[in-house]
Write a protein that holds these residues in place. Structure first.
Motif, PDB file in Angstrom:
ATOM      1  N   ILE A  44     -35.307 121.167 -32.612  1.00  0.00           N
ATOM      2  CA  ILE A  44     -34.277 121.547 -33.267  1.00  0.00           C
ATOM      3  C   ILE A  44     -32.420 121.273 -32.471  1.00  0.00           C
ATOM      4  O   ILE A  44     -32.924 122.197 -31.421  1.00  0.00           O
ATOM      5  N   ARG A  45     -31.991 120.516 -32.454  1.00  0.00           N
ATOM      6  CA  ARG A  45     -30.609 120.603 -31.683  1.00  0.00           C
ATOM      7  C   ARG A  45     -29.699 121.370 -32.399  1.00  0.00           C
ATOM      8  O   ARG A  45     -29.346 121.441 -33.546  1.00  0.00           O
ATOM      9  N   ILE A  46     -28.945 122.156 -31.443  1.00  0.00           N
ATOM     10  CA  ILE A  46     -27.671 122.599 -32.114  1.00  0.00           C
ATOM     11  C   ILE A  46     -27.193 122.475 -31.372  1.00  0.00           C
ATOM     12  O   ILE A  46     -26.375 122.267 -29.594  1.00  0.00           O
ATOM     13  N   SER A  47     -25.843 122.048 -32.124  1.00  0.00           N
ATOM     14  CA  SER A  47     -24.271 120.990 -31.379  1.00  0.00           C
ATOM     15  C   SER A  47     -23.795 122.537 -31.546  1.00  0.00           C
ATOM     16  O   SER A  47     -22.302 122.322 -30.695  1.00  0.00           O
ATOM     17  N   ARG A  48     -23.416 123.231 -32.144  1.00  0.00           N
ATOM     18  CA  ARG A  48     -22.670 124.134 -31.913  1.00  0.00           C
ATOM     19  C   ARG A  48     -22.615 125.757 -32.351  1.00  0.00           C
ATOM     20  O   ARG A  48     -23.859 125.758 -33.387  1.00  0.00           O
ATOM     21  N   SER A  49     -22.509 126.849 -31.577  1.00  0.00           N
ATOM     22  CA  SER A  49     -22.651 128.008 -31.883  1.00  0.00           C
ATOM     23  C   SER A  49     -21.661 128.785 -31.361  1.00  0.00           C
ATOM     24  O   SER A  49     -21.435 128.227 -29.786  1.00  0.00           O
ATOM     25  N   SER A  50     -21.519 129.670 -31.700  1.00  0.00           N
ATOM     26  CA  SER A  50     -20.048 131.186 -31.949  1.00  0.00           C
ATOM     27  C   SER A  50     -20.906 132.058 -32.409  1.00  0.00           C
ATOM     28  O   SER A  50     -21.338 132.740 -33.070  1.00  0.00           O
ATOM     29  N   CYS A  51     -20.449 133.001 -31.089  1.00  0.00           N
ATOM     30  CA  CYS A  51     -20.901 134.947 -31.534  1.00  0.00           C
ATOM     31  C   CYS A  51     -20.180 135.681 -31.567  1.00  0.00           C
ATOM     32  O   CYS A  51     -19.163 135.811 -30.308  1.00  0.00           O
ATOM     33  N   LYS A  52     -20.287 136.572 -32.221  1.00  0.00           N
ATOM     34  CA  LYS A  52     -18.753 137.670 -32.782  1.00  0.00           C
ATOM     35  C   LYS A  52     -19.558 139.091 -31.735  1.00  0.00           C
ATOM     36  O   LYS A  52     -20.735 139.390 -32.846  1.00  0.00           O
ATOM     37  N   PHE A  53     -19.045 139.903 -31.379  1.00  0.00           N
ATOM     38  CA  PHE A  53     -19.491 141.160 -31.430  1.00  0.00           C
ATOM     39  C   PHE A  53     -18.983 141.873 -31.543  1.00  0.00           C
ATOM     40  O   PHE A  53     -17.281 142.377 -31.392  1.00  0.00           O
ATOM     41  N   LYS A  54     -19.037 142.940 -32.082  1.00  0.00           N
ATOM     42  CA  LYS A  54     -18.086 144.186 -33.167  1.00  0.00           C
ATOM     43  C   LYS A  54     -19.070 145.823 -32.303  1.00  0.00           C
ATOM     44  O   LYS A  54     -20.184 145.971 -32.490  1.00  0.00           O
ATOM     45  N   LEU A  55     -19.047 146.877 -32.373  1.00  0.00           N
ATOM     46  CA  LEU A  55     -19.762 148.066 -31.759  1.00  0.00           C
ATOM     47  C   LEU A  55     -19.373 149.326 -32.547  1.00  0.00           C
ATOM     48  O   LEU A  55     -17.853 149.038 -33.538  1.00  0.00           O
ATOM     49  N   ARG A  56     -20.046 149.652 -33.525  1.00  0.00           N
ATOM     50  CA  ARG A  56     -19.537 150.645 -34.819  1.00  0.00           C
ATOM     51  C   ARG A  56     -20.354 151.536 -34.333  1.00  0.00           C
ATOM     52  O   ARG A  56     -21.342 152.143 -33.561  1.00  0.00           O
ATOM     53  N   LEU A  77     -26.824 133.532 -37.867  1.00  0.00           N
ATOM     54  CA  LEU A  77     -27.573 134.419 -37.340  1.00  0.00           C
ATOM     55  C   LEU A  77     -26.932 136.035 -37.094  1.00  0.00           C
ATOM     56  O   LEU A  77     -25.798 136.319 -36.925  1.00  0.00           O
ATOM     57  N   LYS A  78     -27.956 137.373 -37.944  1.00  0.00           N
ATOM     58  CA  LYS A  78     -27.177 138.653 -38.287  1.00  0.00           C
ATOM     59  C   LYS A  78     -28.209 139.661 -37.223  1.00  0.00           C
ATOM     60  O   LYS A  78     -28.613 139.689 -37.621  1.00  0.00           O
ATOM     61  N   VAL A  79     -27.771 140.804 -36.709  1.00  0.00           N
ATOM     62  CA  VAL A  79     -28.136 141.161 -35.541  1.00  0.00           C
ATOM     63  C   VAL A  79     -27.531 142.424 -35.466  1.00  0.00           C
ATOM     64  O   VAL A  79     -25.812 142.841 -35.199  1.00  0.00           O
ATOM     65  N   ASN A  80     -28.061 143.760 -35.566  1.00  0.00           N
ATOM     66  CA  ASN A  80     -27.653 144.819 -36.644  1.00  0.00           C
ATOM     67  C   ASN A  80     -28.137 146.101 -34.957  1.00  0.00           C
ATOM     68  O   ASN A  80     -29.730 145.825 -35.337  1.00  0.00           O
ATOM     69  N   GLN A  81     -27.965 145.933 -33.873  1.00  0.00           N
ATOM     70  CA  GLN A  81     -28.644 147.016 -32.899  1.00  0.00           C
ATOM     71  C   GLN A  81     -28.337 148.367 -32.403  1.00  0.00           C
ATOM     72  O   GLN A  81     -27.210 148.223 -32.008  1.00  0.00           O
ATOM     73  N   LEU A 138     -17.036 143.989 -22.155  1.00  0.00           N
ATOM     74  CA  LEU A 138     -17.961 143.699 -23.979  1.00  0.00           C
ATOM     75  C   LEU A 138     -19.019 142.933 -23.707  1.00  0.00           C
ATOM     76  O   LEU A 138     -19.065 142.596 -22.691  1.00  0.00           O
ATOM     77  N   PRO A 139     -20.273 143.145 -24.083  1.00  0.00           N
ATOM     78  CA  PRO A 139     -21.365 142.668 -23.087  1.00  0.00           C
ATOM     79  C   PRO A 139     -21.580 141.057 -24.340  1.00  0.00           C
ATOM     80  O   PRO A 139     -20.739 140.985 -25.580  1.00  0.00           O
ATOM     81  N   LYS A 140     -21.973 140.140 -23.907  1.00  0.00           N
ATOM     82  CA  LYS A 140     -21.650 138.111 -24.628  1.00  0.00           C
ATOM     83  C   LYS A 140     -23.262 138.152 -24.983  1.00  0.00           C
ATOM     84  O   LYS A 140     -23.811 138.400 -24.257  1.00  0.00           O
ATOM     85  N   TYR A 141     -23.017 137.286 -25.997  1.00  0.00           N
ATOM     86  CA  TYR A 141     -24.705 137.346 -26.535  1.00  0.00           C
ATOM     87  C   TYR A 141     -24.254 135.458 -26.962  1.00  0.00           C
ATOM     88  O   TYR A 141     -23.342 134.933 -27.511  1.00  0.00           O
ATOM     89  N   LYS A 177     -25.642 157.656 -29.606  1.00  0.00           N
ATOM     90  CA  LYS A 177     -26.333 156.467 -29.808  1.00  0.00           C
ATOM     91  C   LYS A 177     -25.173 155.723 -30.978  1.00  0.00           C
ATOM     92  O   LYS A 177     -24.265 156.759 -31.412  1.00  0.00           O
ATOM     93  N   VAL A 178     -24.818 154.862 -30.519  1.00  0.00           N
ATOM     94  CA  VAL A 178     -23.697 153.367 -30.902  1.00  0.00           C
ATOM     95  C   VAL A 178     -24.669 152.308 -31.735  1.00  0.00           C
ATOM     96  O   VAL A 178     -25.822 151.765 -31.333  1.00  0.00           O
ATOM     97  N   LYS A 179     -24.060 151.468 -32.351  1.00  0.00           N
ATOM     98  CA  LYS A 179     -24.317 150.229 -32.564  1.00  0.00           C
ATOM     99  C   LYS A 179     -23.520 149.314 -32.403  1.00  0.00           C
ATOM    100  O   LYS A 179     -22.358 148.834 -32.805  1.00  0.00           O
ATOM    101  N   PHE A 180     -24.640 148.110 -31.856  1.00  0.00           N
ATOM    102  CA  PHE A 180     -24.315 146.908 -31.597  1.00  0.00           C
ATOM    103  C   PHE A 180     -24.042 145.879 -32.987  1.00  0.00           C
ATOM    104  O   PHE A 180     -25.650 145.778 -33.107  1.00  0.00           O
ATOM    105  N   ARG A 181     -22.936 144.856 -33.700  1.00  0.00           N
ATOM    106  CA  ARG A 181     -22.949 144.194 -34.222  1.00  0.00           C
ATOM    107  C   ARG A 181     -22.655 142.903 -34.220  1.00  0.00           C
ATOM    108  O   ARG A 181     -21.489 142.628 -33.899  1.00  0.00           O
ATOM    109  N   VAL A 182     -23.260 142.072 -34.321  1.00  0.00           N
ATOM    110  CA  VAL A 182     -23.344 140.254 -33.401  1.00  0.00           C
ATOM    111  C   VAL A 182     -23.782 139.227 -34.725  1.00  0.00           C
ATOM    112  O   VAL A 182     -24.270 140.119 -35.308  1.00  0.00           O
TER     113      VAL A 182
END
Length: 246
Positions: free
Chosen positions: A233-245, A195-199, A88-91, A212-217
């Motif tokens: 702007i300081r980012i104190s915490r960041s976590s991303c989850k990836f799903k394939l549709r 942050l919501k990404v539909n790609q 799986l790709p990582k973001y 064609k498929v859809k990445f959902r981050v």
């Protein structure tokens, strides 16, 4: 001679037979008051064997074909997995800059964010085509602050791409929104953002470009402040989850 001539043999008559009622062979007497009842042979209807056998053969053939297709698909997927070893790709969200966060006279908030997102493709034999029609948005709780899109590009094998994305937008009831953000800062000293990404993408296996498929981050952030324009702007915490549709 005379005695022999007068001695003749006469048939013996059955007296009881003369008085016996005549009953046909296929009529049986009933024990109830001697009333005869006619007996009929029992006819059993035979099921249509030919129609049933045709249905059974059709069902057997259908199930057999489905089973063969399932086995073939499973074998194909297993071979592709062993050959390409997909990962799986990582973001990750590395930087957030706010160039505009102003409240107008009509109680409307105008926001402009610049988000730096790092996309990693860890696969050795799989490429990713990022197609048009993507959408990225920044949210505070249930309120969308701004939105944008990702550019079209191809990400090769084991490639890392940094995307600097501008997001713009507006939100109503700005005074109420600013008050909630200030209360959040007083309680936790940070502001949660989503942050919501539909790609839409196309995956390339070797030289084969798939459908064609859809990445959902979905990325959850915690920043120190978003009120006012600031490049620090300081980012104190960041976590991303990836799903394939599909």
């Amino acid at each position: 001679m005379m005695a022999a001539e007068h001695q003749r043999i006469h048939p013996v008559h059955d007296v009881e037979a003369q008085h016996r009622p005549l009953v046909p062979q296929n009529i049986a007497k009933s024990d109830d008051k001697g009333i005869p009842h006619r007996t009929f042979p029992v006819m059993h209807s035979k099921p249509p064997k030919r129609r049933r056998s045709c249905c059974c053969r059709f069902m057997c053939w259908t199930l057999s074909i489905l089973l063969i297709l399932i086995i073939a698909i499973a074998i194909t997927i297993g071979i592709l997995y062993l050959v390409f070893r997909p990962k799986l790709p990582k973001y990750s969200v590395d930087q957030l800059r706010i160039s505009q966060f102003n409240v107008s006279d009509n109680n409307t908030l105008y926001a402009t964010f610049n988000v730096a997102i790092t996309a990693r493709n860890p696969n050795k034999k799989i490429g990713i085509y990022y197609e048009g029609g993507s959408h990225i948005s920044a949210w505070y709780m249930e309120t969308q602050l701004c939105e944008g899109s990702l550019p079209k590009f191809y990400q090769g094998h084991r490639n890392t791409t940094v995307l600097d994305l501008p997001l713009t937008g507006q939100a109503h009831d700005a005074n109420g929104l600013v008050n909630r953000i200030q209360e959040q800062l007083q309680q936790t000293n940070n502001v949660p953002l989503n942050l919501k990404v539909n790609q839409p993408v196309r995956v390339k296996l070797g030289k084969l470009k798939l459908f064609k498929v859809k990445f959902r981050v979905r990325c959850k952030l915690e920043v120190d402040n978003i009120l006012g324009a600031s490049n620090d702007i300081r980012i104190s915490r960041s976590s991303c989850k990836f799903k394939l549709r599909l």
